[in-house]
Design a protein around this motif. Structure first.
Motif, short mmCIF file in Angstrom:
data_model
loop_
_atom_site.label_atom_id
_atom_site.label_comp_id
_atom_site.label_asym_id
_atom_site.label_seq_id
_atom_site.Cartn_x
_atom_site.Cartn_y
_atom_site.Cartn_z
N LYS A 1 2.15 10.24 6.59
CA LYS A 1 0.94 10.82 7.19
C LYS A 1 -0.30 9.99 6.86
N GLU A 2 -0.38 9.48 5.64
CA GLU A 2 -1.57 8.73 5.23
C GLU A 2 -1.63 7.36 5.90
N LEU A 3 -0.47 6.71 6.07
CA LEU A 3 -0.45 5.35 6.62
C LEU A 3 -0.07 5.30 8.09
N LEU B 1 0.93 4.31 -2.85
CA LEU B 1 0.84 5.74 -2.55
C LEU B 1 2.06 6.50 -3.05
N ARG C 1 -1.81 5.82 10.78
CA ARG C 1 -2.76 5.15 11.67
C ARG C 1 -2.93 3.68 11.33
N ARG D 1 4.30 12.40 2.83
CA ARG D 1 2.86 12.24 2.59
C ARG D 1 2.40 10.82 2.89
N VAL D 2 3.17 9.84 2.45
CA VAL D 2 2.81 8.45 2.71
C VAL D 2 2.85 8.15 4.20
N GLY E 1 4.75 3.95 8.95
CA GLY E 1 4.67 5.41 8.92
C GLY E 1 5.82 6.06 9.66
N CYS F 1 2.05 9.66 -5.57
CA CYS F 1 2.73 10.91 -5.26
C CYS F 1 3.77 11.25 -6.31
N ASP G 1 0.83 -1.21 0.00
CA ASP G 1 0.00 0.00 0.00
C ASP G 1 0.86 1.26 0.00
N ALA G 2 1.96 1.22 0.75
CA ALA G 2 2.86 2.38 0.77
C ALA G 2 3.47 2.63 -0.60
#
Length: 339
Positions: free
Chosen positions: A212-214, A192, A216, A209-210, A222, A196, A188-189
Motif C-alpha cells: 500500500k505504501e509503495l 519498510l 504509487r 502494508r508495504v 507494490g 513493519c 525502500d521496500a
C-alpha cells in the motif's frame, strides 16, 4: 447636518462594531456546539444503512453478474481449448517450451498462463501471414522495382524473422523494463519491511502494508508484494508464496530476499536484522551501479565528441583564420591579374 457620534477607531475600523460582530459569531458557534453535543447520533447507523443497501444490490445483481462471469470464463476457456487443439495438430506444443513462455509472461507481469498458447500460436502464424504479405509486395506486385535479388531476399528473410521472434522480443523488453522498476524500489521496500517487522506486524501484514505504501511510487513492486500477501494468507505452505514471488520476478536480489524469508520462517531467526543487512547490501549495489554508469560516461561520450562536437569546434576556431589566409593569398593574385 450633525455627525453621528462614533466609537473608538483602530486602523480605520470601529472597535465596538467589530467586537459586536465577533461576539455574535462566538454565540452562534456556542449554539452549534451545544446542538452537536445534545443531538449525538450513532456513528454506525449510516454505515449499517449503506451496508444494507449494498447487500440488497448484491442480492439483486449477483445472479446476473455470476452468469456474465461464468459466460466470459466459459468463452475464454473455449478459445484456449481451440488454440490448444490446433497447435497440437501442428505438433508445435512442447512442455518445456510452454513452461519457458509462461515464466516469461510472469516476468512481464501477465498472470494468465493460458496466454502462452496464444504466444506459440502467434509465433507459428505470424511468419506465414507477414511472410506471405511481404512476398506478395516484393515479388509479385513488385512494389520496390529498384531492389536487386539479394536485397529482396534479405528483406523477405528479415520480415519472416521479425514475425517469428516478435512476440518473444516484446515479452523480453517488457520483462526487462519491469525488472528494472522493481530493482529500483526494492531497497525502500526492505526498509519498510524492517520497520513493519520491528513494529510487531506479521509477515503477510507487513507485505500488505508495504504494497500500500509503495503502490504509487513503484506500482510493479507494490503489485508483487500485494499478491504475495494474498498468497501468504491462503496457501497451505508459506514457502510456496515466497517461491512464487521468486518465480514471477527475474531478479537475483528478490531471490535472496525469498531465501532469507524462508530461512527465517524455518529456523526462527530474527527477520528485522536479516532484512536490514539485505537492504544495506542492495543500496550499496545500487550505488555501485550508478558509479559504474558514471565511469562509463567518458567512453560513451567519445564518439559523439569526435563526430559532432570537435568538427564544429574546429570550424568555429579555424574558420576565421582560414578566411583571413584565403583573402590574403587570393587578394594579391587577383590584383596582379587585374593589372
Amino acid at each position: 447636518m450633525i455627525d453621528q457620534p462614533t466609537g473608538p477607531m483602530l486602523l480605520g475600523f470601529d472597535v465596538i462594531m467589530v467586537g459586536t460582530v465577533l461576539a455574535g459569531l462566538a454565540a452562534f458557534a456556542m449554539v452549534l456546539a451545544i446542538y452537536a453535543a445534545v443531538t449525538i447520533r450513532d456513528p454506525m447507523a449510516k454505515r449499517v444503512k449503506v451496508l444494507e443497501a449494498r447487500r440488497e444490490q448484491l442480492k439483486a445483481g449477483i445472479i446476473t453478474s455470476s452468469a456474465k462471469k461464468r459466460t466470459r470464463l466459459t468463452r475464454r476457456s473455449n478459445n484456449t481449448d481451440k488454440v490448444k487443439e490446433n497447435l497440437s495438430k501442428l505438433n508445435v506444443l512442447q512442455d518445456s517450451q510452454i513452461k519457458v513462455i509462461q515464466q516469461k509472461l510472469a516476468h512481464a507481469g501477465y498472470r494468465n498462463k493460458e496466454l502462452a498458447y496464444f504466444i506459440i500460436g502467434a509465433r507459428a502464424i505470424l511468419p506465414l501471414v507477414l511472410g506471405g504479405i511481404a512476398g506478395l509486395m516484393i515479388y509479385i506486385v513488385d512494389f520496390w522495382p529498384t531492389w536487386g535479388p539479394m536485397t529482396r531476399l534479405f528483406a523477405f528473410a528479415a520480415v519472416v524473422a521479425v514475425a517469428y521472434k516478435g512476440p518473444e522480443i516484446f515479452l523480453s523488453n517488457k520483462a526487462s523494463k519491469r525488472t528494472k522498476e522493481i530493482q529500483k524500489g526494492l531497497p525502500d521496500a526492505l526498509d519498510l519491511l524492517v520497520i513493519c517487522a520491528e513494529a510487531g506486524l506479521t509477515v503477510d501484514a507487513a507485505f500488505n502494508r508495504v504494497a500500500k505504501e509503495l503502490g504509487r511510487a513503484y506500482p510493479e513492486l507494490g503489485d508483487e508484494f500485494a499478491l504475495t500477501a494474498i498468497e501468504l494468507s491462503f496457501l497451505t505452505e508459506r514457502r510456496l508464496a515466497f517461491n512464487n514471488l521468486a518465480y514471477r520476478v527475474n531478479l537475483e536480489a528478490v531471490k535472496g530476499v525469498v531465501t532469507t524469508m524462508i530461512q527465517t520462517e524455518r529456523y526462527g531467526t530474527p527477520l528485522a536484522s536479516a532484512l536490514r543487512v539485505l537492504s544495506a547490501e542492495f543500496r550499496n549495489e545500487r550505488m555501485m551501479r550508478a558509479e559504474e554508469k558514471a565511469a562509463r560516461l567518458p567512453a560513451i561520450m567519445t564518439v559523439p565528441l569526435i563526430l559532432f562536437i570537435l568538427p564544429t569546434l574546429f570550424i568555429v576556431i579555424l574558420g576565421p583564420a582560414a578566411c583571413s589566409i584565403s583573402d590574403a593569398l587570393i587578394g594579391p593574385g587577383s590584383a596582379m591579374g587585374g593589372g
